[in-house]
Design an enzyme around this catalytic site. Structure first.
Site, short mmCIF file in Angstrom:
data_model
loop_
_atom_site.label_atom_id
_atom_site.label_comp_id
_atom_site.label_asym_id
_atom_site.label_seq_id
_atom_site.Cartn_x
_atom_site.Cartn_y
_atom_site.Cartn_z
N GLY A 140 0.82 -1.20 0.00
CA GLY A 140 0.00 0.00 0.00
C GLY A 140 0.86 1.27 0.00
N SER A 141 0.40 2.24 0.72
CA SER A 141 1.03 3.56 0.65
C SER A 141 2.44 3.60 1.22
CB SER A 141 0.17 4.58 1.38
OG SER A 141 -1.10 4.64 0.79
N THR A 142 2.84 2.61 2.04
CA THR A 142 4.23 2.65 2.53
C THR A 142 5.20 2.58 1.36
OG1 THR A 142 4.20 0.24 2.83
CG2 THR A 142 3.71 1.60 4.76
#
Lengths: 442, 509
Positions: free
Chosen positions: B238-240
Site C-alpha cells: 500500500g502507501s508505505t
C-alpha cells in the site's frame, strides 16, 4: 632353497608356516574386533575377550595341526580364510546381540567348534577324495530326503526350510549342497563325453541321449521342485547355478548355458507370477524406496541400503552403527548390512575380496588336480561359495531380488557354519593331493 | 582322435576335453573368472550405494539415523543478548535429548523449531550443523575428526535480536494477526522479528503422542501460527511503498524541490484508460500538489503520476535496491521473494507505484526501505546472526556488516527523511511520535481479498533517532497488521503504535 651337487633337486615348499602365521593373524583380527565392540558400546574391553580369543585360537591351532600332520602340501590359504570369516562373523553377531533381541554369539561359537571339529575329521579321515565318488548316488538320495524333511515342520518367515528339534534348528538345504556337488561331479566325470558328443543332432545343436541326461535332470528337477515348494529361492538359485556351471565345465558346451538361462528365466517368471511372497520381493528390488513413498515405511531392503549408505567409505566403527533399525534377520540374511555400516565400503570390499580369494583358490585346486571327479568337485565347491556370496550380498545390496540366504561363515546359523567348514576341509584335502609332488624317480 | 577321455595325465590345456573340446583347465578357468566377475559386480554395487547414493539415502525421510544422531547429545543454544532462549533436556526414549524453549512463542519467529519428529526450520535449520556439532569448523583436527566420526559439542548461535525490542513487538501485536521486522540501519542487524499468532516450538520438540497432538493442532489451526509472517509472508505494501516512489522521483530528478508544485493533473486518469486514480482524502483532490504535501496526505494521484514519470526501469531499479525481486535474501533464514513487476504498462506502473497491483512485500523488505532511507541511502544486508561460537565461547565466525545496495545519494536520502518526518509530525503517522526523538514514518492501508471484502492490511514503516543526535538512526521498523478486531483499520491507527513501542525500546537502551 637348497641345491645339492649333481642333479638339481626339486624342493617343495609346504607353506605350513605361512598358514600358521595367517591363522594367528586371523585370530588376532577377531580378538581386536571383539575388543572394539566393547570399547565402542561399553567404553571398556569385554572381560571375556581373553577367553574368547583363546577359544578361537585353540580351535584354529587344532585345525592347523591336523593339516600339518595329514595334509602337509595343502594350500595354505583356505584354513586362515575360514578362521578369519568365522571370527569376523562371531564379532558382528556379538555386536548385534548388544542391540537386537536374542543372544546368538555363544551358540554360534559352539557351532563353530563343531564345524572345526568336522574340518579336522575330514582332513584326518578322508585320505583320498576319490572315495567320495562311490557314495555319490546314496549322497544324492540322502540330500533329497534332507530337503524334503522340513515340509513336515512349521514354516519360519514364510519358508519351510528349517527342521526344528526342541531348541535346535537347522537348515538341511545347507548340507544338501555338498552332497549335490559330489553327485554332479561324480556323474559328470563319468558321462561328460556322452553328454558333449553323442546323441541326435537337431540342426546345429546336439541333443544328448536321453538315458544319459535323464538321471541328472530328474535329480536336479527334484531338488529344485522341493525347494520351490518350500519357497527357498536362494537355494534353488544356487543349485541351478551350480548345475549350469558344472555342466559347462565338464562338457565345454556353451549351448548348455543358453538352455539353462532360458529355463531359469521361464522358471523365474513363473514363480514370480504365482507366488505373492516372491512377487513382493521382486517389487522391493525394483524400487527399494517405493514403500516409503507409498506411506508404508521403509522395508527391509530400504533399511539395509540406509545402513550401507550410513557406513560410507570408512564406516562408523564396530558398535557405533544403528543396526537395530534393520529389524529381524539382522544376524543372518542381513548381517552384511551391519558390516557395511560399521566397517564401511573399505571393510565390505575387503571382506568380498577375502571371499574372492577363497573362491579363486578353490578353482585353482580344481584346475591343478588330475582326476576329473576331483577337478569337478573342487570347482563345484568353489562355485557354491562364489554363487552364495553373490546371491546374498546381491540381495541385501539390491543388485538382485532378495532370496534369503546366509553369508558363508559370517551369518548366524549352525548348519551354515558347519557346512562351510566341511567345504573348506574338502578344498584343503584336495589341494594337498593337487600340490603333492610326484614320487621322486630314484 | 586318440585323446577321447579327459587328460588323466596332462595337467591341462586346450583339447583335453571330450574330442578336442576345451578341457576342464580352460572351462574351469572361465567359470572361475565368471565367479570373480560376480564379486566384482558386488563391489561396484557397494560403491554405488555407499558412495554415490549415500547422501540421498542418509537424508531419506524414513531413515532415522540423522535424527538419532542429531539428538544424541545436547544441542547448542540460540542466544538473544547474552541469554539462551533454547535448551536441551535428557529424555528416556530412542533420542537422548530433547529441545526446550524458554518463552518459546516470543522467539519462535527467530529460532524456528527443532523437533525429533518434524525436523528443523529457520535458525534451528540453517545453523543445524553448528548446533548439532557436526560443523567441521567446530573441530580442532577436522580431518581426523571426520575419519574417526568424532562429534563435537554443539556450538552456539548468537543472534542480533534485541530482547526489549522483540518483547515490545510481541506485546504491541498482542492478539492481532501481524508481524514486525526491526533493523539497525547502519549495520543491517535484525533487532526484532515477530509474528502473531505465535506458537511454542517446545510443544512438539519430542516424539511422543503429546508432541504429535500439539503438532497436528498447530497444523490445523486456521490462524496459521507457524507461519513466520515477518520473513515468509508477503502483503501488498500500500502507501508505505510511496517512500520508494518518492526516493526514485528525487534520485531520478523528476522532482528537484519537494515543496514545488508538480504537474499532476486532477483527476489523474490512468494512462491508456478512462479510470481516474482516486485518493483516500479529499485534501489531495486538487492539481499540482507538491511532493511534500502529497506524502503528508498520502495522495495516490501525485505518487502514481510521479511513478509513471520516473518510468518502469528506474522504479524497478529502486525497488530492487531495497530487496524486491530477490529470491535469495538470506538472513541466513531465507525471506520470501517480495515482488515488483518488471513488465507493466503505464496504468499498472501507476498503481504499482502506490503499492498496489502486483506489488507485494515482506515486513523485512519494508523495514529495509525505512532502514535504507535512514542510513543515507545505503541498504545494508539484513542479518539475524551476530556470531557463531563453540560451546566454550570461542568464536567460529563473526558476521561483518555488509552493504546490500546503494539505493540513493545521501542528499536524496536526507530529502526523503524530511518527507517521512513530516508524515509523523503533521500527517497520517502522528501515532508514532516519541518525545525527545526524531521519528520519520509512512502509513499504509492496503485493500485485501476479492472486491476488497477482507480486513485491509494496516502498515507502518518508520525510523527513529534521539533528537540531539545527528548520526544514523539506531532503529528502523516495519509493522503489518493483517487482521484485527479494531473497527477503523488504518496504518496510522493500528500499526504506528506498535512501531512506536519497538522504537522506544531500542532508544531506551
Amino acid at each position: 632353497m637348497t641345491r645339492t651337487a649333481g642333479r638339481p633337486r626339486r624342493t617343495v615348499r609346504t607353506r605350513r608356516n605361512t598358514e600358521l602365521a595367517l591363522v594367528l593373524a586371523a585370530v588376532l583380527t577377531a580378538v581386536l574386533g571383539y575388543a572394539e565392540v566393547g570399547l565402542n558400546v561399553d567404553g571398556t574391553v569385554p572381560a571375556d575377550a581373553g577367553e574368547y580369543g583363546a577359544a578361537l585360537g585353540v580351535l584354529a591351532l587344532l585345525a592347523h595341526a591336523a593339516v600339518r600332520w595329514r595334509a602337509p602340501y595343502a594350500d595354505p590359504l583356505p584354513l586362515p580364510i575360514g578362521v578369519l570369516l568365522n571370527g569376523v562373523g562371531l564379532v558382528v553377531i556379538y555386536r548385534l546381540d548388544r542391540s537386537t533381541p536374542g543372544n546368538a554369539a555363544p551358540a554360534q561359537l559352539l557351532w563353530s567348534a563343531l564345524g572345526v571339529g568336522l574340518f579336522i575329521l575330514v582332513v584326518l579321515l578322508l585320505r583320498d577324495h576319490r572315495r567320495l565318488q562311490r557314495y555319490a548316488y546314496i549322497g544324492a538320495l540322502a540330500a533329497l530326503v534332507l530337503l524334503v524333511l522340513p515340509i513336515f515342520f512349521p514354516p519360519v518367515y514364510g519358508s519351510r526350510i528349517w527342521i526344528t528339534l526342541g531348541p535346535l534348528s537347522f537348515q538341511p538345504g545347507e548340507f544338501a549342497k555338498i552332497l549335490l556337488a559330489v553327485f554332479f561331479a561324480a556323474y559328470l566325470a563319468v558321462h561328460r563325453d556322452a553328454l558333449a558328443l553323442t546323441g541326435r543332432r537337431v540342426r546345429r545343436f546336439r541333443l544328448p541321449p536321453g538315458r544319459v541326461l535323464a538321471p541328472v535332470l530328474v535329480i536336479w528337477a527334484a531338488f529344485v521342485g522341493v525347494l520351490v515348494l518350500e519357497t527357498d529361492l536362494g537355494t534353488s538359485l544356487l543349485f541351478f547355478g551350480l548345475f549350469v556351471v558344472m555342466l559347462y565345465v565338464a562338457t565345454a558346451r556353451t549351448g548348455w548355458i543358453v538352455i539353462g538361462l532360458f529355463l531359469a528365466a521361464v522358471a523365474a517368471v513363473g514363480v514370480g507370477w504365482l507366488s505373492p511372497h516372491v512377487h513382493s520381493r521382486v517389487e522391493d528390488w525394483l524400487d527399494p524406496l517405493g514403500s516409503i513413498a507409498a506411506g508404508r515405511g521403509a522395508n527391509q531392503i530400504a533399511q539395509s541400503l540406509f545402513a550401507f549408505a550410513w557406513g560410507g567409505e570408512l564406516g562408523t566403527g564396530l558398535g557405533n552403527g544403528y543396526s537395530a533399525l534393520i529389524g529381524f534377520a539382522a544376524k543372518s540374511d542381513f548381517i552384511l548390512a551391519t558390516i557395511g555400516e560399521e566397517l564401511g565400503l573399505t571393510g565390505l570390499i575387503a571382506l568380498l575380496l577375502v571371499y574372492a580369494l577363497l573362491v579363486s583358490r578353490g578353482f585353482r585346486t580344481g584346475i591343478a588336480l588330475r582326476d576329473p571327479f576331483g577337478r569337478l568337485l573342487a570347482i563345484g565347491l568353489a562355485a557354491i561359495v562364489g554363487l552364495q556370496v553373490f546371491v546374498v550380498a546381491g540381495g541385501v545390496l539390491a543388485l538382485i531380488p532378495l532370496t534369503g540366504m546366509t553369508l558363508p561363515f559370517v551369518a548366524q546359523g549352525g548348519s551354515s557354519v558347519v557346512t562351510n567348514w566341511i567345504i573348506v576341509a574338502l578344498l584343503v584335502r584336495m589341494s594337498d593331493t593337487a600340490r603333492r609332488p610326484a614320487p621322486e624317480e630314484a | 582322435m586318440a585323446r577321447g577321455r579327459s587328460g588323466d595325465r596332462s595337467g591341462g590345456g586346450r583339447g583335453d576335453g571330450p574330442q578336442g573340446l576345451p578341457g576342464i583347465s580352460v572351462t574351469g578357468r572361465r567359470a572361475g573368472t565368471f565367479c570373480l566377475l560376480l564379486i566384482v559386480a558386488l563391489c561396484v554395487q557397494a560403491t554405488r550405494v555407499q558412495v554415490f547414493r549415500a547422501e540421498e539415502l542418509n537424508h531419506n525421510s524414513a531413515n532415522q539415523r540423522l535424527t538419532v544422531e542429531r539428538y544424541s547429545q545436547p544441542r547448542g543454544d540460540i542466544l538473544v543478548g547474552a541469554e539462551p532462549v533454547t535448551g536441551s533436556v535428557p529424555t528416556g526414549g530412542r533420542y537422548d535429548y530433547k529441545r526446550t524453549y524458554t518463552d518459546g512463542p516470543t522467539y519462535a519467529a527467530v529460532t524456528g523449531y527443532s523437533s525429533q519428529a518434524y525436523g528443523n526450520t529457520q535458525l534451528e535449520g540453517t545453523e543445524d550443523e553448528l548446533l548439532s556439532g557436526t560443523d567441521t569448523r567446530l573441530a580442532s583436527w577436522a580431518v581426523w575428526d571426520a575419519v574417526a566420526r568424532r562429534r563435537n559439542p554443539g556450538g552456539d548461535v548468537h543472534t542480533t535480536v534485541d530482547r526489549a525490542a522483540q518483547q515490545a513487538a510481541m506485546r504491541g501485536l498482542g492478539r492481532q494477526k501481524g508481524a514486525v521486522a526491526a533493523i539497525e540501519p547502519a549495520t543491517g542487524r535484525i533487532l526484532a522479528l515477530a509474528s502473531t499468532p505465535s506458537y511454542d516450538p517446545g510443544s512438539f520438540a519430542g516424539a511422543s503422542a503429546d508432541d504429535r497432538e500439539a503438532w497436528n493442532r498447530l497444523q490445523a489451526d486456521a490462524g496459521q501460527p507457524m507461519l513466520n509472517r515477518a520473513l515468509r509472508q508477503t502483503y501488498p505494501p500500500g502507501s508505505t511503498f510511496k517512500v520508494v516512489t518518492a526516493a526514485a522521483a528525487l534520485e531520478g530528478g523528476v522532482v528537484t524541490d519537494v515543496d514545488a508544485p508538480t504537474d499532476t493533473p486532477f483527476p489523474y486518469v490512468l494512462p491508456g484508460t478512462t479510470t481516474p486514480l482516486v485518493n483516500d482524502t479529499r485534501a489531495c483532490d486538487e492539481p499540482g500538489q507538491s511532493l511534500a504535501t502529497a506524502m503528508v496526505l498520502s495522495c495516490n494521484s501525485v505518487l502514481g503520476h510521479l511513478g509513471v514519470q520516473v518510468g518502469l526501469e528506474r522504479m524497478t531499479a529502486m525497488a530492487e535496491a531495497f530487496g524486491f525481486n530477490d529470491a535469495g535474501l538470506d538472513t541466513p533464514v531465507r525471506a520470501a521473494r517480495s515482488n515488483f513487476d518488471t513488465r507493466m504498462d503505464e496504468a499498472q506502473l501507476a498503481l504499482s507505484s502506490i503499492g498496489q497491483f502486483d506489488t507485494a512485500a515482506t515486513p523485512l523488505v519494508m523495514a529495509m526501505v525505512a532502514a535504507g532511507v535512514a542510513n543515507d541511502g545505503t541498504v545494508m544486508r539484513p542479518q539475524l546472526v551476530e556470531k557463531l561460537t563453540r560451546s566454550d565461547g570461542t568464536a567460529v565466525q563473526l558476521m561483518e556488516p555488509s552493504v546490500y545496495r546503494r539505493a540513493m545519494s545521501p542528499a536524496t536520502a536526507g530529502q526523503v527523511r524530511r518527507l517521512m518526518t513530516d508524515v509523523v509530525e503533521k500527517g497520517t503517522g502522528r501515532n508514532a511520535r516519541i518525545a525527545g526523538a526524531v521519528v520519520g514514518g509512512k502509513t499504509g492501508t492496503a485493500q485485501n481479498g476479492p472486491d476488497n471484502s477482507g480486513t485491509p492490511y494496516a502498515w507502518f514503516i518508520s525510523w527513529a533517532a534521539p533528537a540531539d543526535s545527528d548520526g544514523v538512526p539506531p532503529v528502523a521498523v516495519a509493522v503489518v497488521i493483517a487482521d484485527s478486531d479494531a473497527t477503523d483499520v488504518t496504518g496510522g491507527g493500528l500499526a504506528a503504535p506498535v512501531a512506536r513501542a519497538v522504537m522506544q525500546a531500542v532508544l531506551a537502551r
